[in-house]
Design a protein around this motif. Structure first.
Motif, PDB file in Angstrom:
ATOM      1  N   THR A 157       0.850  -1.182   0.000  1.00 39.56           N
ATOM      2  CA  THR A 157       0.000   0.000   0.000  1.00 39.56           C
ATOM      3  C   THR A 157       0.887   1.234   0.000  1.00 39.56           C
ATOM      4  O   THR A 157       1.759   1.390   0.852  1.00 39.56           O
ATOM      5  N   VAL A 158       0.653   2.106  -0.976  1.00 39.67           N
ATOM      6  CA  VAL A 158       1.384   3.362  -1.103  1.00 39.67           C
ATOM      7  C   VAL A 158       0.424   4.478  -0.718  1.00 39.67           C
ATOM      8  O   VAL A 158      -0.624   4.649  -1.361  1.00 39.67           O
ATOM      9  N   THR A 159       0.732   5.213   0.352  1.00 43.57           N
ATOM     10  CA  THR A 159      -0.091   6.330   0.807  1.00 43.57           C
ATOM     11  C   THR A 159       0.704   7.616   0.645  1.00 43.57           C
ATOM     12  O   THR A 159       1.780   7.760   1.233  1.00 43.57           O
ATOM     13  N   LEU A 160       0.177   8.521  -0.169  1.00 43.98           N
ATOM     14  CA  LEU A 160       0.852   9.788  -0.441  1.00 43.98           C
ATOM     15  C   LEU A 160       0.021  10.942   0.102  1.00 43.98           C
ATOM     16  O   LEU A 160      -1.211  10.915   0.038  1.00 43.98           O
ATOM     17  N   THR A 161       0.708  11.953   0.618  1.00 43.46           N
ATOM     18  CA  THR A 161       0.064  13.146   1.157  1.00 43.46           C
ATOM     19  C   THR A 161       0.609  14.360   0.423  1.00 43.46           C
ATOM     20  O   THR A 161       1.806  14.457   0.181  1.00 43.46           O
ATOM     21  N   GLY A 162      -0.285  15.300   0.120  1.00 40.81           N
ATOM     22  CA  GLY A 162       0.103  16.474  -0.649  1.00 40.81           C
ATOM     23  C   GLY A 162       0.704  17.586   0.184  1.00 40.81           C
ATOM     24  O   GLY A 162       0.375  17.763   1.352  1.00 40.81           O
ATOM     25  N   LEU A 163       1.586  18.325  -0.460  1.00 40.27           N
ATOM     26  CA  LEU A 163       2.185  19.537   0.084  1.00 40.27           C
ATOM     27  C   LEU A 163       1.911  20.667  -0.914  1.00 40.27           C
ATOM     28  O   LEU A 163       1.631  20.403  -2.078  1.00 40.27           O
ATOM     29  N   PRO A 164       2.039  21.930  -0.499  1.00 40.26           N
ATOM     30  CA  PRO A 164       1.894  23.011  -1.475  1.00 40.26           C
ATOM     31  C   PRO A 164       2.983  22.896  -2.551  1.00 40.26           C
ATOM     32  O   PRO A 164       4.090  22.441  -2.281  1.00 40.26           O
ATOM     33  N   ARG A 165       2.671  23.327  -3.746  1.00 34.31           N
ATOM     34  CA  ARG A 165       3.615  23.253  -4.861  1.00 34.31           C
ATOM     35  C   ARG A 165       4.816  24.163  -4.623  1.00 34.31           C
ATOM     36  O   ARG A 165       4.736  25.126  -3.854  1.00 34.31           O
ATOM     37  N   ASP A 166       5.912  23.848  -5.286  1.00 34.15           N
ATOM     38  CA  ASP A 166       7.063  24.746  -5.271  1.00 34.15           C
ATOM     39  C   ASP A 166       6.634  26.049  -5.929  1.00 34.15           C
ATOM     40  O   ASP A 166       5.922  26.044  -6.930  1.00 34.15           O
ATOM     41  N   GLY A 167       7.052  27.174  -5.381  1.00 34.34           N
ATOM     42  CA  GLY A 167       6.671  28.466  -5.923  1.00 34.34           C
ATOM     43  C   GLY A 167       5.261  28.885  -5.547  1.00 34.34           C
ATOM     44  O   GLY A 167       4.685  29.769  -6.168  1.00 34.34           O
ATOM     45  N   MET A 168       4.704  28.282  -4.520  1.00 37.19           N
ATOM     46  CA  MET A 168       3.342  28.586  -4.077  1.00 37.19           C
ATOM     47  C   MET A 168       3.188  30.081  -3.813  1.00 37.19           C
ATOM     48  O   MET A 168       4.088  30.736  -3.300  1.00 37.19           O
ATOM     49  N   ASP A 169       2.030  30.609  -4.172  1.00 32.91           N
ATOM     50  CA  ASP A 169       1.672  31.988  -3.869  1.00 32.91           C
ATOM     51  C   ASP A 169       0.325  31.942  -3.161  1.00 32.91           C
ATOM     52  O   ASP A 169      -0.713  31.770  -3.806  1.00 32.91           O
ATOM     53  N   PRO A 170       0.310  32.067  -1.820  1.00 34.88           N
ATOM     54  CA  PRO A 170      -0.947  31.926  -1.093  1.00 34.88           C
ATOM     55  C   PRO A 170      -1.974  33.005  -1.427  1.00 34.88           C
ATOM     56  O   PRO A 170      -3.142  32.853  -1.099  1.00 34.88           O
ATOM     57  N   SER A 171      -1.578  34.077  -2.108  1.00 37.44           N
ATOM     58  CA  SER A 171      -2.538  35.111  -2.494  1.00 37.44           C
ATOM     59  C   SER A 171      -3.247  34.755  -3.797  1.00 37.44           C
ATOM     60  O   SER A 171      -4.126  35.493  -4.242  1.00 37.44           O
ATOM     61  N   LYS A 172      -2.856  33.635  -4.416  1.00 39.86           N
ATOM     62  CA  LYS A 172      -3.459  33.207  -5.678  1.00 39.86           C
ATOM     63  C   LYS A 172      -3.930  31.761  -5.557  1.00 39.86           C
ATOM     64  O   LYS A 172      -3.410  30.996  -4.751  1.00 39.86           O
ATOM     65  N   PRO A 173      -4.873  31.344  -6.406  1.00 38.65           N
ATOM     66  CA  PRO A 173      -5.328  29.947  -6.387  1.00 38.65           C
ATOM     67  C   PRO A 173      -4.331  29.037  -7.112  1.00 38.65           C
ATOM     68  O   PRO A 173      -3.383  29.494  -7.735  1.00 38.65           O
ATOM     69  N   GLY A 174      -4.579  27.734  -7.027  1.00 34.37           N
ATOM     70  CA  GLY A 174      -3.784  26.758  -7.791  1.00 34.37           C
ATOM     71  C   GLY A 174      -2.487  26.369  -7.128  1.00 34.37           C
ATOM     72  O   GLY A 174      -1.480  26.211  -7.804  1.00 34.37           O
ATOM     73  N   ASN A 175      -2.495  26.166  -5.824  1.00 33.88           N
ATOM     74  CA  ASN A 175      -1.263  25.843  -5.105  1.00 33.88           C
ATOM     75  C   ASN A 175      -1.116  24.373  -4.737  1.00 33.88           C
ATOM     76  O   ASN A 175      -0.034  23.945  -4.345  1.00 33.88           O
ATOM     77  N   PHE A 176      -2.192  23.593  -4.871  1.00 31.33           N
ATOM     78  CA  PHE A 176      -2.138  22.196  -4.471  1.00 31.33           C
ATOM     79  C   PHE A 176      -2.447  21.230  -5.620  1.00 31.33           C
ATOM     80  O   PHE A 176      -1.793  20.214  -5.757  1.00 31.33           O
ATOM     81  N   TYR A 177      -3.460  21.538  -6.421  1.00 35.33           N
ATOM     82  CA  TYR A 177      -3.881  20.618  -7.476  1.00 35.33           C
ATOM     83  C   TYR A 177      -4.610  21.387  -8.566  1.00 35.33           C
ATOM     84  O   TYR A 177      -4.955  22.557  -8.414  1.00 35.33           O
ATOM     85  N   TYR A 178      -4.858  20.694  -9.674  1.00 37.38           N
ATOM     86  CA  TYR A 178      -5.790  21.188 -10.690  1.00 37.38           C
ATOM     87  C   TYR A 178      -6.464  19.997 -11.350  1.00 37.38           C
ATOM     88  O   TYR A 178      -5.935  18.886 -11.359  1.00 37.38           O
ATOM     89  N   ILE A 179      -7.653  20.245 -11.874  1.00 34.36           N
ATOM     90  CA  ILE A 179      -8.426  19.232 -12.579  1.00 34.36           C
ATOM     91  C   ILE A 179      -8.579  19.693 -14.026  1.00 34.36           C
ATOM     92  O   ILE A 179      -8.914  20.846 -14.280  1.00 34.36           O
ATOM     93  N   GLY A 180      -8.321  18.790 -14.965  1.00 31.34           N
ATOM     94  CA  GLY A 180      -8.401  19.115 -16.386  1.00 31.34           C
ATOM     95  C   GLY A 180      -7.030  19.032 -17.014  1.00 31.34           C
ATOM     96  O   GLY A 180      -6.036  18.689 -16.366  1.00 31.34           O
ATOM     97  N   GLY A 181      -6.962  19.365 -18.277  1.00 32.27           N
ATOM     98  CA  GLY A 181      -5.733  19.204 -19.034  1.00 32.27           C
ATOM     99  C   GLY A 181      -4.847  20.428 -19.102  1.00 32.27           C
ATOM    100  O   GLY A 181      -3.801  20.383 -19.753  1.00 32.27           O
ATOM    101  N   THR A 182      -5.213  21.536 -18.447  1.00 29.67           N
ATOM    102  CA  THR A 182      -4.431  22.759 -18.525  1.00 29.67           C
ATOM    103  C   THR A 182      -3.896  23.139 -17.160  1.00 29.67           C
ATOM    104  O   THR A 182      -4.666  23.429 -16.239  1.00 29.67           O
ATOM    105  N   ASP A 183      -2.569  23.155 -17.020  1.00 29.98           N
ATOM    106  CA  ASP A 183      -1.921  23.555 -15.770  1.00 29.98           C
ATOM    107  C   ASP A 183      -1.981  25.078 -15.659  1.00 29.98           C
ATOM    108  O   ASP A 183      -1.370  25.779 -16.464  1.00 29.98           O
ATOM    109  N   PRO A 184      -2.699  25.605 -14.664  1.00 29.93           N
ATOM    110  CA  PRO A 184      -2.805  27.061 -14.541  1.00 29.93           C
ATOM    111  C   PRO A 184      -1.481  27.719 -14.136  1.00 29.93           C
ATOM    112  O   PRO A 184      -1.348  28.938 -14.232  1.00 29.93           O
ATOM    113  N   ASN A 185      -0.519  26.934 -13.715  1.00 34.93           N
ATOM    114  CA  ASN A 185       0.779  27.458 -13.299  1.00 34.93           C
ATOM    115  C   ASN A 185       1.892  27.114 -14.282  1.00 34.93           C
ATOM    116  O   ASN A 185       3.061  27.284 -13.962  1.00 34.93           O
TER     117      ASN A 185
END
Length: 190
Positions: A157-185
């Motif tokens: 069993t592989v259990t993974l936990t998320g962290l904020p992305r490198d270069g995170m900007d807490p004043s903007k969205p898109g710091n943990f994940y995205y859904i769909g084929g276009t990376d907003p970052n």
């Protein structure tokens, strides 16, 4: 509505972990899953209370994200064990080449440095259909490793936990994940 158009989830998903040379694909070809995988995206909120309204919650503010992925690998290899146990260091051959084993990491080792991107694509859709793909920017293994010695099929069993992305900007969205084929970052190439 045409039944072929309905997006009813069914069956396995491909879990692609990492990028480049260190990629690991649980896609039914390269790596096999003993059970279906699972992704959980949980927003974290803080209550906002206003004395004028008594003890009732006036608002909730989004303050972070908890993400997790669980995959049950059907095979046991050094690479899968390393993926399942984040706090490890590779033991390499005496010529400095291939990994021949694992050992526990030094106390105080940063798990963030071992973080990997995780991409999830439902197998029921063509590779070109990306509307329901989920990408989590940075995940680490923080689960336990257990090996059964019973007379039965084993798995990892592989259990993974998320962290904020490198270069995170807490004043903007898109710091943990995205859904769909276009990376907003994604970096725009001129």
């Amino acid at each position: 509505m045409n039944p072929e158009v309905r997006k009813i989830p069914f069956g396995q998903s491909n879990f692609i972990i990492g990028e480049g040379e260190n990629i690991m694909k649980f896609d039914g070809k390269e790596q096999l899953q003993a059970e279906g995988g699972e992704v959980t995206l949980t927003p974290v909120f803080e209550d906002v209370n206003i004395a004028d309204y008594g003890p009732a919650v006036y608002d909730k503010r989004f303050v972070g994200m908890e993400t997790s992925v669980t995959i049950v690998a059907a095979e046991e290899t050094i690479n899968i064990m390393e993926l399942a146990m984040g706090a490890t260091t590779a033991i390499t051959a005496t010529d400095g080449g291939a990994t021949v084993g694992l050992m526990d990491a030094a106390i105080g080792t940063s798990m963030r440095a071992k973080g990997k991107r995780v991409f999830i694509h439902p197998r029921q859709y063509a590779d070109t259909y990306t509307d329901l793909d989920i990408t989590i920017y940075k995940m680490i293994a923080d689960g336990e490793y257990t090996r059964s010695a019973a007379n039965e099929q084993g798995n990892v069993t592989v259990t993974l936990t998320g962290l904020p992305r490198d270069g995170m900007d807490p004043s903007k969205p898109g710091n943990f994940y995205y859904i769909g084929g276009t990376d907003p970052n994604a970096e725009v190439v001129a």
